[in-house]
Motif scaffolding. Structure first.
Motif, short mmCIF file in Angstrom:
data_model
loop_
_atom_site.label_atom_id
_atom_site.label_comp_id
_atom_site.label_asym_id
_atom_site.label_seq_id
_atom_site.Cartn_x
_atom_site.Cartn_y
_atom_site.Cartn_z
N VAL A 8 11.51 19.83 9.56
CA VAL A 8 10.52 20.85 9.19
C VAL A 8 11.20 21.89 8.32
O VAL A 8 12.12 22.57 8.76
CB VAL A 8 9.91 21.50 10.44
N GLY A 9 10.78 22.00 7.07
CA GLY A 9 11.39 22.97 6.16
C GLY A 9 10.56 23.13 4.91
O GLY A 9 9.47 22.56 4.77
N ASP A 10 11.08 23.88 3.98
CA ASP A 10 10.33 24.17 2.76
C ASP A 10 10.21 22.95 1.84
O ASP A 10 9.22 22.83 1.13
CB ASP A 10 11.00 25.32 2.00
N ALA A 11 11.20 22.08 1.82
CA ALA A 11 11.22 20.98 0.86
C ALA A 11 10.60 19.69 1.39
O ALA A 11 10.38 18.75 0.62
CB ALA A 11 12.65 20.70 0.41
N MET A 12 10.30 19.62 2.69
CA MET A 12 9.84 18.36 3.26
C MET A 12 8.48 17.94 2.70
O MET A 12 7.59 18.77 2.51
CB MET A 12 9.76 18.47 4.79
N VAL A 13 8.35 16.63 2.45
CA VAL A 13 7.07 16.03 2.07
C VAL A 13 6.74 14.97 3.11
O VAL A 13 7.47 13.99 3.28
CB VAL A 13 7.13 15.40 0.66
N HIS A 14 5.65 15.19 3.82
CA HIS A 14 5.16 14.20 4.78
C HIS A 14 3.74 13.84 4.36
O HIS A 14 2.75 14.38 4.83
CB HIS A 14 5.18 14.77 6.20
N GLY A 15 3.70 12.94 3.40
CA GLY A 15 2.45 12.48 2.81
C GLY A 15 2.80 11.32 1.91
O GLY A 15 3.97 10.93 1.81
N GLY A 16 1.83 10.77 1.25
CA GLY A 16 2.11 9.65 0.36
C GLY A 16 0.83 9.07 -0.18
O GLY A 16 -0.27 9.45 0.23
N PRO A 17 0.95 8.12 -1.12
CA PRO A 17 -0.24 7.48 -1.69
C PRO A 17 -1.11 6.83 -0.61
O PRO A 17 -0.61 6.41 0.44
CB PRO A 17 0.35 6.43 -2.65
N PHE A 18 -2.40 6.73 -0.87
CA PHE A 18 -3.34 6.12 0.06
C PHE A 18 -2.86 4.71 0.44
O PHE A 18 -2.38 3.97 -0.42
CB PHE A 18 -4.72 6.03 -0.62
N PRO A 19 -2.96 4.31 1.71
CA PRO A 19 -3.61 4.98 2.84
C PRO A 19 -2.67 5.79 3.72
O PRO A 19 -3.05 6.15 4.83
CB PRO A 19 -4.18 3.81 3.62
N ALA A 20 -1.45 6.06 3.24
CA ALA A 20 -0.58 6.92 4.04
C ALA A 20 -1.28 8.25 4.27
O ALA A 20 -1.24 8.81 5.38
CB ALA A 20 0.76 7.12 3.33
N THR A 21 -1.90 8.78 3.22
CA THR A 21 -2.73 9.97 3.36
C THR A 21 -4.02 9.77 2.57
O THR A 21 -4.05 9.04 1.57
CB THR A 21 -2.01 11.23 2.87
N GLU B 219 0.84 -1.19 0.00
CA GLU B 219 0.00 0.00 0.00
C GLU B 219 0.88 1.25 0.00
O GLU B 219 2.10 1.18 0.16
CB GLU B 219 -0.89 0.01 1.24
N GLY B 220 0.25 2.40 -0.16
CA GLY B 220 0.99 3.66 -0.13
C GLY B 220 1.65 3.89 1.21
O GLY B 220 1.13 3.52 2.27
N GLN B 221 2.82 4.53 1.18
CA GLN B 221 3.64 4.72 2.37
C GLN B 221 4.07 6.18 2.50
O GLN B 221 4.17 6.91 1.51
CB GLN B 221 4.90 3.85 2.29
N LEU B 222 4.34 6.58 3.73
CA LEU B 222 4.93 7.90 3.95
C LEU B 222 6.37 7.94 3.47
O LEU B 222 6.81 8.93 2.87
CB LEU B 222 4.86 8.28 5.42
N THR B 223 7.12 6.88 3.76
CA THR B 223 8.54 6.85 3.42
C THR B 223 8.92 5.48 2.87
O THR B 223 8.24 4.48 3.11
CB THR B 223 9.44 7.14 4.64
N ALA B 224 10.05 5.45 2.16
CA ALA B 224 10.71 4.21 1.76
C ALA B 224 12.21 4.49 1.79
O ALA B 224 12.65 5.55 1.34
CB ALA B 224 10.27 3.76 0.38
N THR B 225 12.98 3.55 2.31
CA THR B 225 14.40 3.78 2.56
C THR B 225 15.23 2.72 1.85
O THR B 225 14.88 1.54 1.84
CB THR B 225 14.69 3.74 4.07
N LEU B 226 16.35 3.14 1.29
CA LEU B 226 17.32 2.22 0.68
C LEU B 226 18.67 2.42 1.33
O LEU B 226 19.18 3.55 1.42
CB LEU B 226 17.43 2.49 -0.83
N HIS B 227 19.24 1.32 1.81
CA HIS B 227 20.62 1.31 2.31
C HIS B 227 21.47 0.54 1.30
O HIS B 227 21.32 -0.67 1.14
CB HIS B 227 20.68 0.65 3.69
N ALA B 228 22.35 1.26 0.62
CA ALA B 228 23.17 0.66 -0.43
C ALA B 228 24.45 1.48 -0.58
O ALA B 228 24.51 2.65 -0.16
CB ALA B 228 22.41 0.63 -1.76
N THR B 229 25.46 0.88 -1.19
CA THR B 229 26.69 1.62 -1.47
C THR B 229 26.49 2.48 -2.72
O THR B 229 25.60 2.22 -3.55
CB THR B 229 27.86 0.66 -1.70
N ASP B 230 27.32 3.48 -2.85
CA ASP B 230 27.22 4.38 -4.01
C ASP B 230 27.39 3.61 -5.32
O ASP B 230 26.70 3.90 -6.31
CB ASP B 230 28.28 5.48 -3.90
#
Length: 506
Positions: free
Chosen positions: A440-453, A398-409
């Motif tokens: 908290v800043g101008d570029a932050m996005v705290h939302g996401g596809p349903f049901p995150a929001t 389902e839709g999520q607020l965040t997704a994280t990747l841990h990887a080497t360059d």
């Protein structure tokens, strides 16, 4: 007739807290909304600087009450002092961020297309900008008694847009809510605004909340909480004769993908950071990493063993309410019953509260139910052989607020498919970090596809873009200059950035 009252409960002791709070009556709620309606026109016409002064004064009022906030919130939520002191600062910073946005005024996105009467047919003069919606309802969140509650980002952004706000205080922390309400109301009086620009409703249930959402003079809703609660509010808003937008941030398990190379290069540090991200604030953060994708093999085994040991060494958490604790324990038990799931930590120790838990499951046994949010300090580690196996599982989430990747360059180019799917499923992508801690800043996005929001990720509840939720577009065609809002007048008396005949200018 005796007033109906309720008391908050100390989640650590289960004992009621003094004082008792009077439940707002339906008549009092009606009066608050009427006052907001009456204040709306004048507040919408207030100058950007007056709104900025209002929000700056509210920030100062929050800071002046910091010790009282922390004392009340520690009793009402069980959250630690350090966390709450940081939340006081964040709340004040949010208010000041929106004070800056309001003072600048460019958020209205003023656009001017000059007319040309000589053209055949004649080209009209058209000018547009965002204007405030009108009174807004905001629901306080349980897990952030300040930053997502009475004086939180929903309230700050709505006030910055020129919308009066009526807040429904969360029943778990009425004393904290009362302090925040006093700071905002005092700030309004200080800068000469009508008392109707802000009101607050208290109740231990949800009946008044439904009444508030259904009131014809409420024009939008901000909410942070459970999916069940958010969807109930959406349903109530859609059932109105005139439906209104609901900006509900609801549920997310915030998937994190770890590659073998990342674990081999930095496994110990990643284990430390992940354990803290899982268990911090009792795991009661909307960005808590609840779903992990970890490779099979020595590096993955060592990593999960390290994370589990750190979680086992973490003291059990006092969760925000008894209901949340019960739901956590029930959700953890349900996950443990699923086929193929094994506990990697020592498991629940009910006598100690909510013990952090880490579960493991092979990717072949993974089912969508294991991606259901368990609100609290629990994560499910899905073990995979090849990264290519992870992509379709991510795509099925389902839709999520965040997704994280841990990887080497060096791996990034080869992980384009994973990042593409993450971008489709989440509102914020994190690389080699942890999703908890929303700057908290101008570029932050705290939302996401349903049901995150509830709005499918078209908005954010954190950052300056949040102001756009509480405004709509309005165009003026062939109006004389004197009859236009200042933002659209030729002289640009407010000095804002505008798009004039296709050119961005100030």
């Amino acid at each position: 007739m005796t007033a109906h009252t309720f008391q908050a409960t100390n989640p650590a002791t289960g004992q009621p807290l003094a004082p008792a709070f009077k439940v707002t009556t339906p008549g009092e709620l009606e009066a608050l909304v009427t006052a907001a309606k009456d204040a709306a026109r004048g507040f919408a016409a207030s100058s950007p600087q007056q709104r900025a002064d209002f929000l700056n004064a509210a920030a100062a009022g929050i800071e002046a009450r910091a010790d009282a906030f922390i004392e009340a919130a520690m009793q009402e939520t069980g959250l630690p002092e350090a966390r709450l002191r940081g939340e006081v600062g964040r709340t004040a910073n949010q208010l000041r961020l929106f004070a800056r946005v309001a003072a600048d005024g460019s958020w209205v996105d003023a656009r001017i297309d000059h007319g040309d009467p000589a053209r055949k047919p004649a080209k009209p003069d058209v000018r547009s900008m965002r204007v405030p919606l009108g009174p807004v309802a905001v629901f306080g969140a349980s897990n952030f008694p300040l930053a997502f509650s009475v004086a939180g980002g929903d309230t700050a952004s709505a006030l910055a847009a020129g919308c009066p706000v009526v807040v429904k205080a969360h029943p778990a922390h009425p004393a904290t809510s009362e302090l925040a309400a006093a700071a905002i109301a005092g700030a309004a009086a200080q800068v000469g605004l009508s008392a109707g620009v802000f009101g607050i409703v208290y109740e231990e249930g949800y009946e008044l909340g439904v009444q508030l959402v259904g009131h014809p003079d409420i024009h939008a809703v901000g909410f942070t909480g459970s999916r069940r609660g958010g969807l109930a509010i959406v349903a109530a808003a859609q059932a109105r004769e005139v439906p209104i937008p609901v900006y509900a941030e609801m549920s997310s398990v915030n998937p994190s993908v770890f590659t073998a190379a990342a674990l081999e290069a930095n496994g110990a540090a990643l284990a430390k950071g992940l354990a803290a991200s899982i268990s911090g604030s009792g795991g009661q953060l909307c960005t808590q990493p609840g779903l992990l994708f970890v490779p099979v093999g020595e590096a993955g085994d060592a990593f999960l063993k390290d994370v589990a040991a750190k979680l086992d060494a973490t003291p059990a958490c006092t969760l925000l309410t008894g209901g949340i604790l019960n739901a956590y324990q029930s959700g953890a038990a349900g996950h443990l019953k699923a086929a193929g799931v094994q506990p990697l930590t020592q498991g629940a120790r009910p006598e100690q509260g909510a013990q952090p838990q880490l579960l493991g499951v092979p990717i072949a046994a993974f089912t969508p139910d294991l991606a259901d949010e368990v609100f609290g300090p629990l994560s499910v580690a899905v073990r995979y052989d090849r990264v290519a196996e992870v992509t379709p599982v991510l795509a099925g989430l389902e839709g999520q607020l965040t997704a994280t990747l841990h990887a080497t360059d060096a791996e990034l180019d080869g992980l384009a498919d994973v990042l593409h799917v993450m971008g489709q499923r989440a509102g914020r992508l994190v690389l080699n970090g942890f999703p908890t801690g929303v700057e908290v800043g101008d570029a932050m996005v705290h939302g996401g596809p349903f049901p995150a929001t509830s709005d499918g990720g078209r908005s954010t509840s954190v950052g300056s873009l949040a102001i756009e939720r509480f405004a709509r577009l309005r165009a003026y065609q062939d109006f004389p200059d004197r009859a236009l809002p200042p933002e659209l007048q030729d002289a640009n008396p407010r000095g804002i950035w505008r798009l004039v005949d296709g050119e961005r200018t100030r």
